[in-house]
Design a protein around this motif. Structure first.
Motif, short mmCIF file in Angstrom:
data_model
loop_
_atom_site.label_atom_id
_atom_site.label_comp_id
_atom_site.label_asym_id
_atom_site.label_seq_id
_atom_site.Cartn_x
_atom_site.Cartn_y
_atom_site.Cartn_z
N ARG A 164 0.85 -1.18 0.00
CA ARG A 164 0.00 0.00 0.00
C ARG A 164 0.88 1.22 0.00
N PRO A 165 0.29 2.39 -0.17
CA PRO A 165 1.14 3.60 -0.18
C PRO A 165 1.91 3.72 1.13
N PHE A 166 3.15 4.05 0.99
CA PHE A 166 3.98 4.08 2.20
C PHE A 166 3.88 5.45 2.86
N PRO A 167 4.29 5.58 4.02
CA PRO A 167 4.17 6.85 4.76
C PRO A 167 5.00 7.93 4.10
N GLU A 168 4.42 9.12 4.21
CA GLU A 168 5.09 10.26 3.60
C GLU A 168 6.34 10.62 4.40
N ILE A 169 7.48 10.83 3.64
CA ILE A 169 8.73 11.27 4.25
C ILE A 169 9.01 12.64 3.66
N THR A 170 9.00 13.63 4.48
CA THR A 170 9.14 15.00 4.00
C THR A 170 10.61 15.35 3.82
N ARG A 202 3.70 6.84 14.18
CA ARG A 202 2.59 7.14 13.29
C ARG A 202 1.51 6.06 13.39
N ALA A 203 0.26 6.50 13.12
CA ALA A 203 -0.88 5.58 13.07
C ALA A 203 -1.12 5.21 11.62
N ILE A 204 -1.02 3.95 11.37
CA ILE A 204 -1.19 3.48 10.00
C ILE A 204 -2.20 2.34 10.05
N ASP A 205 -3.35 2.60 9.38
CA ASP A 205 -4.40 1.59 9.32
C ASP A 205 -4.84 1.14 10.72
N GLY A 206 -4.98 2.13 11.59
CA GLY A 206 -5.46 1.81 12.94
C GLY A 206 -4.42 1.15 13.80
N MET A 207 -3.17 1.09 13.33
CA MET A 207 -2.11 0.50 14.14
C MET A 207 -1.05 1.55 14.40
N GLY A 208 -0.28 1.37 15.43
CA GLY A 208 0.78 2.30 15.77
C GLY A 208 2.13 1.74 15.34
N PHE A 209 2.92 2.62 14.73
CA PHE A 209 4.24 2.18 14.25
C PHE A 209 5.27 3.24 14.65
N GLU A 210 6.49 2.71 14.90
CA GLU A 210 7.64 3.58 15.08
C GLU A 210 8.39 3.58 13.75
N VAL A 211 8.47 4.74 13.11
CA VAL A 211 9.10 4.84 11.78
C VAL A 211 10.49 5.46 11.94
N LEU A 212 11.55 4.68 11.47
CA LEU A 212 12.94 5.15 11.57
C LEU A 212 13.49 5.39 10.16
#
Length: 784
Positions: A123-129, A146-156
């Protein structure tokens, strides 16, 4: 009766103590429970604060671990070679393999410009500015939650350099159930991870270490976005916002069960309740003991006070308790002592004379009453100092008191066998001595009389007194104290009128006195209620036989005692001060009757007797004027008769009153002339117009030459003084004819007419008129 009265002192004391202990215990328990509750609550909140710090620490350490692993990946030669090959299949394979080795849930690779090269996401991946990439270049990595699809993720995001920037590696690590359980295990709290859903814009739980019931779900949904704590009925709750976004995209909710936390509180509450109950039981037992110990002396003091109130002299109770109760016992004891002392003083004052120290009238009457009750006999001796008032007036009260003390001493010495010697007021002493034989009684009383009248040494000066002594034999002369007092006064009055050495009560005096009292009382009612009777005795002209005047004679028929002589009730009226009322009543009756006769054709004047006391009545003149204001004759037809003795009692006052009566216009007559002591010179000065010869000189006029001489001389003398003469007591024709012959002006007596009732006077007048010839016939023997 109130509850307090039924409980009594000890009951109220126990109730007060138990209430106090219960109140104090409840207050302490309440404060303690509040303190414990707040303590448990603070401990729970502190544990939640620790849990928050621990959550952040666990996430930070996991990030360090993940960055360490990612550092190995981005330095891996094969991985960088795959990126350098620019072959998509090689890059995808290397990305999938290396992301799996570091445990990332997803990974993507961006070129140096931030454009995607490869991704493990479908699916579309999280936006990285670009800013985030710039921060990553500057810091070596960036982290975001970040909350992705109702789940919580730590994005590194980490850079891939070989050398120079070749690409950007983006990896995502889920905040999953295992992380929640780790935090829950380390912090001792329940953990719920919540993420904001793109569809509902609300937070929903995606990992939890506890069951979420409907109440908790509703409380979490209703919590404001910036809330740190939620007032929950079942939990102490702390909300931790993860990430930098506003509103928070991911939250960690830490919960501690209130029931679990307050279990200690509830257990302690039960323990405290048991302790308070034990304290109450102990307090009740202690109150019973104290009340028993305190109540006993109070009851003792109450019985003590009650005995004092009943007039007893109880012994003061022994009070073991000290302090106020002992002071109260002592105060009651002192009060009892003072009370008995005052009673003795009052009793002494009630039974003793304060001047002589002898007993007083009350004590004597009590002794006399005792004598009567015991059926004993005795002689009452009364001594009255005749000159005490003169002594007090001339020599002073102090000297008079010394005289009384001297007499009291003499009586005590002379009457050693007396049952009681008392001073009963003023100069009066009474002594109750044993009854003596009649032959000794007089001798002893005379000795006593001589002793009391013998010179008395007062201030070195001999002083003599005159005394009146009376005696009464008890119970012959009086059988009770009332009769004793009454008859004693009567005897003193009798003794003062007869100056003998002593006077003994004579039986019958009291009855006469009581009869006089009754007559005095009833006379007042008779005057008010028109209970007196008026009779009228005609007076005839001796020359013509005509009815000229009637004399008013008042009569009293007592409803119980019968006929009362005028001399008796007039005397009592004078003694009781009713004579003026009686005179006024008679004047009214006479005036009324005279008006009736006038209307019936009887032409007669009236003659009214005046008392000696009427001559000193200031209102007499005005009263006569008012009574005969509309009199149908001249006031000269009203004759007022005054006795010689009345004129001689106060000649000056009598003369003044007679002059005013003369000025009023009435006729004045000297009644009962010849029986008094008036001198001819006094008679000459009186403003009277008439003499009335006493009937004692007329009754036997026909047979007593001396009476004839007195009457004839009186008529001549009166005519010489210009006075008319009235003769009363004419009993026969001979006396009437003698008076005619001597020139007596008016005649009155049974021969002419008896006194008649007012309604019978008209008939009497007609009867007298019918006797004109008889009454005017002159005896030839008397013609000279």
């Amino acid at each position: 009766m109130g509850l307090a009265s039924r409980l009594g002192f000890r009951g109220r004391l126990i109730a007060a103590m138990i209430s106090l202990v219960a109140l104090v215990s409840l207050v302490i328990v309440a404060l303690l429970m509040v303190y414990l509750f707040e303590d448990e609550k603070s401990r729970a909140l502190e544990q939640l604060a620790i849990g928050e710090r621990l959550t952040n620490e666990v996430i930070d350490r996991r990030t360090e671990l993940e960055l360490s692993r990612l550092g190995v990946v981005v330095q891996d030669f094969g991985f960088r070679s795959a990126i350098a090959s620019r072959d998509p299949a090689t890059i995808d394979s290397a990305l999938e393999n290396h992301s799996g080795r570091v445990g990332a849930d997803f990974a993507l690779l961006l070129d140096s410009q931030g454009q995607p090269l490869a991704s493990t996401l479908q699916r579309p991946f999280p936006e990285i500015t670009p800013d985030q990439l710039a921060n990553t270049r500057r810091n070596g990595f960036t982290r975001s939650l970040r909350a992705i699809d109702g789940m919580g993720f730590e994005v590194l995001v980490t850079p891939v350099e070989a050398p120079g920037l070749r690409a950007w590696l983006v990896t995502g690590f889920a905040l999953d159930q295992s992380l929640a359980e780790v935090i829950a295990r380390l912090s001792g709290t329940s953990v719920i991870f919540r993420a904001r859903s793109d569809q509902t814009e609300g937070l929903s739980s995606f990992a939890t270490t506890t069951r979420i019931d409907d109440n908790l779900e509703q409380e979490l949904k209703g919590a404001p976005g910036n809330a740190r704590f939620i007032e929950s009925a079942g939990y102490f709750t702390r909300i931790i916002n993860l990430g930098d976004s506003e509103p928070a995209a991911i939250q960690a909710v830490l919960l501690i069960s209130r029931d679990a936390t307050l279990q200690n509180y509830y257990r302690r509450a039960v323990e405290i309740a048991l302790l308070v109950s034990a304290i109450l039981v102990f307090a009740i037992l202690l109150a019973l003991v104290i009340a028993r110990n305190l109540g006993r002396p109070v009851l003792q003091l109450a019985s003590y006070a009650r005995a004092i109130g009943e007039g007893n002299t109880p012994r003061a109770p022994a009070i073991r308790a000290g302090g106020e109760l002992t002071q109260l016992r002592n105060a009651l004891r002192d009060m009892l002592s003072g009370l008995r002392e005052r009673e003795a003083q009052i009793r002494y004052a009630a039974t003793h004379d304060d001047v002589t120290g002898l007993k007083n009238r009350n004590a004597l009457m009590q002794d006399a009453a005792t004598l009567f009750e015991q059926g004993e006999r005795g002689t009452l001796v009364g001594i009255r100092l005749n000159d005490l008032s003169d002594i007090n007036d001339t020599l002073g009260l102090e000297f008079g008191d010394k005289v009384l003390i001297g007499i009291a001493t003499r009586l005590q010495e002379e009457l050693p066998d007396a049952r009681i010697v008392a001073r009963t007021g003023g100069g009066e002493f009474l002594a109750l001595i044993p009854q003596l034989p009649p032959e000794q009684s007089s001798h002893r009383i005379r000795q006593l009389h001589e002793l009391v009248e013998s010179p008395l040494q007062v201030d070195q000066t001999p002083f003599s007194l005159r005394v009146t002594i009376v005696t009464m034999e008890l119970p012959e002369d009086a059988s009770d104290t009332d009769a004793l007092r009454r008859r004693l006064n009567l005897t003193f009055e009798q003794a003062e009128a007869h100056p003998d050495a002593f006077t003994r009560y004579k039986p019958g005096q009291d009855e006469s006195h009581l009869r006089e009292l009754k007559l005095i009382t009833d006379l007042h009612a008779a005057i008010l209620n028109n209970g007196l009777h008026m009779n009228y005795q005609p007076k005839l002209d001796s020359q013509t036989g005509e009815l000229v005047q009637v004399e008013a004679l008042v009569r009293w028929i007592h409803p119980e005692l019968g006929f009362i002589s005028p001399e008796e009730f007039i005397f009592l009226a004078e003694q009781s001060g009713q004579i003026h009322d009686l005179t006024a009543h008679i004047l009214q009756r006479v005036a009324s009757d005279a008006r009736q006769w006038h209307n019936q054709g009887v032409d007669a004047g009236v003659a009214i007797n005046l008392s000696a006391m009427d001559l000193t009545w200031p209102a007499l003149i005005q009263y006569i004027r008012d009574t005969f204001k509309d009199w149908h004759h001249d006031l000269a037809r009203v004759t007022l008769e005054v006795t010689e003795s009345a004129l001689m009692e106060d000649p000056e006052e009598a003369m003044a009153t007679l002059n005013r009566l003369r000025e009023l216009g009435v006729t004045l007559s000297v009644d009962d002339f010849g029986t008094g002591y008036s001198s001819l010179s006094q008679l000459r000065k009186l403003p009277v117009q008439e003499l009335k010869i006493d009937k004692s000189f007329v009754l036997k006029l026909d047979s007593e030459p001396q009476d004839q001489l007195i009457v004839r001389s009186t008529i001549d003398m009166a005519h010489g003084l210009g006075l008319k003469v009235v003769a009363e007591g004419i009993e026969n024709l001979e006396a009437w004819q003698l008076l005619q012959h001597w020139g007596c002006n008016l005649g009155q007596g049974f021969y002419l007419s008896r006194p008649v009732a007012p309604e019978d006077l008209p008939e009497t007048a007609r009867s007298l008129a019918a006797r004109e010839r008889e009454l005017t016939h002159r005896n030839p023997e008397y013609s000279e």
